[in-house]
Design a protein around this motif. Sequence first.
Motif: not given
Length: 400
Positions: A302-328
Amino acid sequence: MKGSLRGVETAFTKLAARSPALGGWGLTGVFTRYLDQGSEQATWLHAALGSATTLTEASSEVGDTDMGLGLLRMTGPKLQAAWFGTLLLATWVDFLHLVDAVLRNCPMCSVEKIFVDLHRVQGLTEPTLTDLASLDPEQVEAATTAMPELMGKLTRQFDTLQRETRATMKFGGQVIAVMQAVEMVTMISTMKMAMPRVPPSAPATLGVGLVMSSGGVMVGSRRVVSAEWVEMMRRLVQAGVISVPAVGAAVLIQGGQVTMAQAHQGLPKGVRDALGDSPEVRGMQVTGRAGAGMSDAPKHHVLPQEHREWFEQRGFKGDMDIDQFCVRLEQAHHEAIHGGGNWKLGRTWPGEWNRMIMEALREAENLAARRLTRSQVLNIVAENMKEYRVPMNFVSGRSR
């Protein structure tokens, strides 16, 4: 669960600090490995509870209700794993207390046999603890559903060790005080409180049934769990956080119905109704590949992988990193929101998911003239997920 885990760790600490009995044994030497196992298990249990706490706090900060529930459902496998992992660890403490009492007070008992007995019990618990520690939803669900049967086996092992010790002490002519040491361990045992003793000849299900009353779930004249506990579990079940089989397994264990592999099938209808069991709820809770018919369904970030750094700068790390926000998603649905099977061509379409979501986030950030908070990002993502009919049932997208 945090309180229970602290109690278990305190017990391990006290057992480890005890010096060997005068001229006898204790949990020292070759037995220290069994104490170490408990400490190692406690490490992942703390991590699972910490992760669940982080997600719960994040859920309370998100304005969108559906996204908040999506975050809460992410805690489910962690909570179930910690719940039943702590129960198994408390049971392991019971065995260690018993063995410690035997080693200290029964000099004629075979140390080698006690070591082998404890090793056998460890072998029973390890596969389940490994599955729970994986935090994989499918493995955790399977392990929790089978827990009543496992606890039945452990109860029998506990009884056998007690009976053999009593027989040995009587044969050796030991004084009554020595036998009382083992009896004392039995009285303070977690298993004594949670599970009535099961004789070796007991049938597959115990004779005393579970009854739902106004005060909670009853077994005979004893209350197994309170009405407040049932209501709390009902709300978690209906939100899709905890599964009915997991709650059913806990009720069966507390009620002494410890030899049934399919927990939810063994509960009377009144208890299932109180927990909110229904085809709709069960369907919502299906996250496994086989159960959902999604064995080959791709995971959509849901949170595009190619923009991982952008999301990390806004708090998406650890238990809240973007790899946790996937849907089948079904293959066709996944391709559609990415603009078709050719992803390069799809990115030229303004409505392509990755392009659209990043434009929406950057536009919101420009209007705010500052970086968005993690909660603000999730609220915007939630609006677009609803627009694209993407369910908020998140799964981990990590391949490792």
